[in-house]
Scaffold this motif. Structure first.
Motif, PDB file in Angstrom:
ATOM      1  N   UNK A   1     -49.665 -14.605 -34.147  1.00  0.00           N
ATOM      2  CA  UNK A   1     -50.470 -14.944 -35.312  1.00  0.00           C
ATOM      3  C   UNK A   1     -51.248 -13.796 -35.923  1.00  0.00           C
ATOM      4  N   UNK A   2     -50.813 -12.556 -35.725  1.00  0.00           N
ATOM      5  CA  UNK A   2     -51.505 -11.413 -36.321  1.00  0.00           C
ATOM      6  C   UNK A   2     -51.296 -11.390 -37.828  1.00  0.00           C
ATOM      7  N   UNK A   3     -52.206 -10.715 -38.526  1.00  0.00           N
ATOM      8  CA  UNK A   3     -52.073 -10.602 -39.982  1.00  0.00           C
ATOM      9  C   UNK A   3     -50.821  -9.825 -40.378  1.00  0.00           C
ATOM     10  N   UNK A   4     -50.493  -8.793 -39.597  1.00  0.00           N
ATOM     11  CA  UNK A   4     -49.316  -7.976 -39.873  1.00  0.00           C
ATOM     12  C   UNK A   4     -48.546  -7.736 -38.588  1.00  0.00           C
ATOM     13  N   UNK A   5     -47.220  -7.671 -38.696  1.00  0.00           N
ATOM     14  CA  UNK A   5     -46.349  -7.307 -37.585  1.00  0.00           C
ATOM     15  C   UNK A   5     -45.574  -6.057 -38.005  1.00  0.00           C
ATOM     16  N   UNK A   6     -45.701  -5.008 -37.217  1.00  0.00           N
ATOM     17  CA  UNK A   6     -45.154  -3.695 -37.564  1.00  0.00           C
ATOM     18  C   UNK A   6     -43.969  -3.362 -36.670  1.00  0.00           C
ATOM     19  N   UNK A   7     -42.829  -3.043 -37.288  1.00  0.00           N
ATOM     20  CA  UNK A   7     -41.698  -2.469 -36.551  1.00  0.00           C
ATOM     21  C   UNK A   7     -41.839  -0.963 -36.656  1.00  0.00           C
ATOM     22  N   UNK A   8     -42.179  -0.331 -35.523  1.00  0.00           N
ATOM     23  CA  UNK A   8     -42.506   1.097 -35.504  1.00  0.00           C
ATOM     24  C   UNK A   8     -41.254   1.939 -35.316  1.00  0.00           C
ATOM     25  N   UNK A   9     -41.054   2.899 -36.229  1.00  0.00           N
ATOM     26  CA  UNK A   9     -39.961   3.858 -36.127  1.00  0.00           C
ATOM     27  C   UNK A   9     -40.547   5.252 -35.967  1.00  0.00           C
ATOM     28  N   UNK A  10     -39.713   6.188 -35.589  1.00  0.00           N
ATOM     29  CA  UNK A  10     -40.138   7.567 -35.419  1.00  0.00           C
ATOM     30  C   UNK A  10     -40.553   8.160 -36.763  1.00  0.00           C
ATOM     31  N   UNK A  11     -41.558   9.022 -36.748  1.00  0.00           N
ATOM     32  CA  UNK A  11     -42.050   9.622 -37.992  1.00  0.00           C
ATOM     33  C   UNK A  11     -41.067  10.618 -38.580  1.00  0.00           C
ATOM     34  N   UNK A  12     -40.000  10.941 -37.855  1.00  0.00           N
ATOM     35  CA  UNK A  12     -38.927  11.754 -38.423  1.00  0.00           C
ATOM     36  C   UNK A  12     -37.728  10.894 -38.808  1.00  0.00           C
ATOM     37  N   UNK A  13     -37.860   9.560 -38.682  1.00  0.00           N
ATOM     38  CA  UNK A  13     -36.897   8.588 -39.207  1.00  0.00           C
ATOM     39  C   UNK A  13     -35.495   8.763 -38.646  1.00  0.00           C
ATOM     40  N   UNK A  14     -35.360   9.453 -37.507  1.00  0.00           N
ATOM     41  CA  UNK A  14     -34.022   9.690 -36.978  1.00  0.00           C
ATOM     42  C   UNK A  14     -33.376   8.371 -36.582  1.00  0.00           C
ATOM     43  N   UNK A  15     -32.220   8.131 -37.161  1.00  0.00           N
ATOM     44  CA  UNK A  15     -31.500   6.866 -37.010  1.00  0.00           C
ATOM     45  C   UNK A  15     -30.104   7.055 -37.582  1.00  0.00           C
ATOM     46  N   UNK A  16     -29.221   6.118 -37.267  1.00  0.00           N
ATOM     47  CA  UNK A  16     -27.841   6.191 -37.731  1.00  0.00           C
ATOM     48  C   UNK A  16     -27.290   4.766 -37.800  1.00  0.00           C
ATOM     49  N   UNK A  17     -26.190   4.561 -38.524  1.00  0.00           N
ATOM     50  CA  UNK A  17     -25.625   3.205 -38.594  1.00  0.00           C
ATOM     51  C   UNK A  17     -25.325   2.612 -37.230  1.00  0.00           C
ATOM     52  N   UNK A  18     -24.864   3.435 -36.270  1.00  0.00           N
ATOM     53  CA  UNK A  18     -24.470   2.901 -34.968  1.00  0.00           C
ATOM     54  C   UNK A  18     -25.518   2.983 -33.892  1.00  0.00           C
ATOM     55  N   UNK A  19     -26.605   3.758 -34.123  1.00  0.00           N
ATOM     56  CA  UNK A  19     -27.653   3.942 -33.116  1.00  0.00           C
ATOM     57  C   UNK A  19     -29.018   3.910 -33.799  1.00  0.00           C
ATOM     58  N   UNK A  20     -29.906   3.016 -33.334  1.00  0.00           N
ATOM     59  CA  UNK A  20     -31.251   2.960 -33.892  1.00  0.00           C
ATOM     60  C   UNK A  20     -31.287   2.585 -35.359  1.00  0.00           C
ATOM     61  N   UNK A  21     -30.421   1.702 -35.782  1.00  0.00           N
ATOM     62  CA  UNK A  21     -30.251   1.343 -37.191  1.00  0.00           C
ATOM     63  C   UNK A  21     -31.516   0.674 -37.747  1.00  0.00           C
ATOM     64  N   UNK A  22     -32.277   1.416 -38.552  1.00  0.00           N
ATOM     65  CA  UNK A  22     -33.514   0.890 -39.124  1.00  0.00           C
ATOM     66  C   UNK A  22     -33.219  -0.171 -40.180  1.00  0.00           C
ATOM     67  N   UNK A  23     -32.102  -0.011 -40.871  1.00  0.00           N
ATOM     68  CA  UNK A  23     -31.710  -1.026 -41.854  1.00  0.00           C
ATOM     69  C   UNK A  23     -31.521  -2.396 -41.227  1.00  0.00           C
ATOM     70  N   UNK A  24     -30.906  -2.417 -40.036  1.00  0.00           N
ATOM     71  CA  UNK A  24     -30.711  -3.705 -39.357  1.00  0.00           C
ATOM     72  C   UNK A  24     -32.051  -4.303 -38.946  1.00  0.00           C
ATOM     73  N   UNK A  25     -32.973  -3.464 -38.494  1.00  0.00           N
ATOM     74  CA  UNK A  25     -34.303  -3.959 -38.141  1.00  0.00           C
ATOM     75  C   UNK A  25     -35.025  -4.531 -39.362  1.00  0.00           C
TER      76      UNK A  25
END
Length: 445
Positions: free
Chosen positions: A81-105
């Motif tokens: 029941x928090x006001x906001x829910x944060x999905x935390x990613x790395x500040x360098x945004x390192x991600x890829x379609x097959x690994x750590x896909x931020x778009x899917x999150x």
């Protein structure tokens, strides 16, 4: 469950999770980080907390893994029941379609929260990370680099960043439409109306952040546009730094910065490192010259052997001998990006996970046998998998380390007295000066 919960969050790796915890703790927000959804009894011990985190591993996982696991984790956080829910990613945004896909999150959380537009904030001046007209920049050794030219992140062994335009990079991971609230937009007197129009026209809204002035405006917008029963936001700990300013204006957080008691020196420090970063390699070399014994772990042997028992036993004995000689110890799988650990694990997430778990098992045995009270794990992905082997269920901030913002010294909570109260630092591969491990042993921030 706390009655005045401002924020819940999921960290996509361990070091990212402690990054958020540190930012909130420095802002006077009592915060606890759980490794798994806690029991009612464990949660009750932190009833005074205004922020609750859940440490995950999604940065090193596939989209299929996210479909199976991330929805459940975010659903538990939403139930708080928090006001906001944060999905935390790395500040360098390192991600890829097959690994750590931020778009899917983004897709999973957007559907779960029933949200038309998800804010995205990556810039964090406190960490020397800047987003300008959608392009992302990061500092390295005193110089600011565009992300696709960054000496470390452009060469990351798993998720090399070949695109600095965050919208273009993210478009390779999701079909959601992505808008941009750029620096010019943030400076307009009718900013609220402009943000509302952008949010209505897009499914994701990326915010520029260059300095703390922009950050404060972004925090205002995140808080202003939240849904009555909680909203979902994606980004780095820049989200927390932005929100803290909004909360200060509303007197939801203390006006004074909390103080932390320095922990002092320890006689011995044990470190396990799965980082392939050249930064960590320099830190290991510096430590070797200052009272540490560095021991290489044969990655090929560990993975090639069905159980890797011989490799593990040899390293455990060598590390034990170093500690018995009164030295601190570092067990490492690589000395920079060109070592064989990167080649052996390339494209094989299970191999990387096994290395992390093995390092965690080794660290657990060293703590049990030698009674260590301060340890460290280097490498974001490594930390996520290694810490789960230490019988720890929660962390709080013991001491922020100004030299390495985002990687504080933590206090561990466990039902096992061997690990309860253990001091542990979780360091991203590219974080810190050459003297990092030496300073950590000596209790110097």
């Amino acid at each position: 469950m706390p009655s005045s919960l401002l924020l819940s969050y999921y960290g996509d790796d361990l070091t990212g999770s402690t990054d958020v915890m540190e930012a909130l703790s420095l802002g006077g927000i009592a915060t606890v980080l759980f490794l798994d959804p806690p029991s009612a009894e464990q949660l009750a011990c932190f009833a005074d907390c205004q922020a609750i985190g859940l440490a995950g591993t999604s940065r090193s996982e596939t989209p299929e893994w996210m479909d199976d696991h991330l929805h459940h984790a975010l659903a538990w956080l939403r139930s708080l029941g928090a006001d906001l829910c944060h999905y935390k990613v790395c500040s360098t945004f390192d991600s890829a379609p097959g690994v750590g896909n931020i778009g899917r999150a983004l897709e999973i959380g957007r559907a779960l929260f029933g949200q038309s537009c998800v804010p995205l904030v990556v810039g964090a001046p406190q960490l020397k990370r800047y987003t300008v007209f959608g392009q992302h920049f990061a500092m390295f050794q005193g110089d600011v680099h565009r992300l696709d030219r960054h000496p470390v992140m452009s060469r990351h062994p798993v998720t090399p960043m070949g695109e600095a335009d965050l919208r273009r990079h993210l478009a390779g991971q999701t079909e959601l439409s992505i808008g941009l609230a750029d620096l010019l937009c943030l400076a307009q007197p009718d900013i609220d109306e402009r943000i509302d129009r952008l949010s209505a026209g897009h499914q994701v809204l990326l915010y520029d952040v260059l300095d703390t002035r922009h950050q404060a405006e972004v925090g205002h917008q995140l808080w202003r546009t939240r849904q009555p029963r909680g909203s979902y936001v994606v980004g780095s700990s820049g989200v927390e730094y932005a929100l803290l300013e909004a909360w200060r204006r509303q007197q939801r957080v203390p006006a004074t910065v909390p103080s932390f008691t320095p922990p002092g020196a320890v006689d011995q420090l044990a470190v396990v490192s799965g980082s392939c970063s050249e930064v960590t390699a320099r830190q290991i070399r510096w430590a070797e010259a200052n009272g540490f014994r560095a021991i290489g772990l044969d990655v090929a042997g560990l993975i090639g052997d069905e159980h890797g028992e011989g490799v593990m036993q040899a390293v455990l004995e060598a590390a034990g001998d170093a500690l018995a000689d009164g030295m601190s110890v570092i067990v490492h799988t690589a000395m920079g990006p060109e070592t064989n650990a990167s080649a052996v694990t390339q494209g094989d997430p299970q191999a990387r996970h096994r290395i992390g778990r093995s390092l965690g098992q080794l660290l657990r045995r060293l703590v049990e046998i030698h009674g260590l009270r301060r340890v460290a794990i280097a490498g974001g992905d490594t930390s996520s998998h290694a810490l789960r082997e230490l019988n720890i269920h929660a962390l709080t901030t013991r001491l922020p380390l100004p030299e390495t913002p985002g990687s504080p010294l933590c206090r561990a909570y466990s039902d096992d007295p061997t690990f309860d109260g253990l001091e542990i630092a979780l360091k991203g591969g590219q974080i810190g000066s050459d003297a990092y491990f030496v300073n950590l042993r000596n209790g110097r921030a």
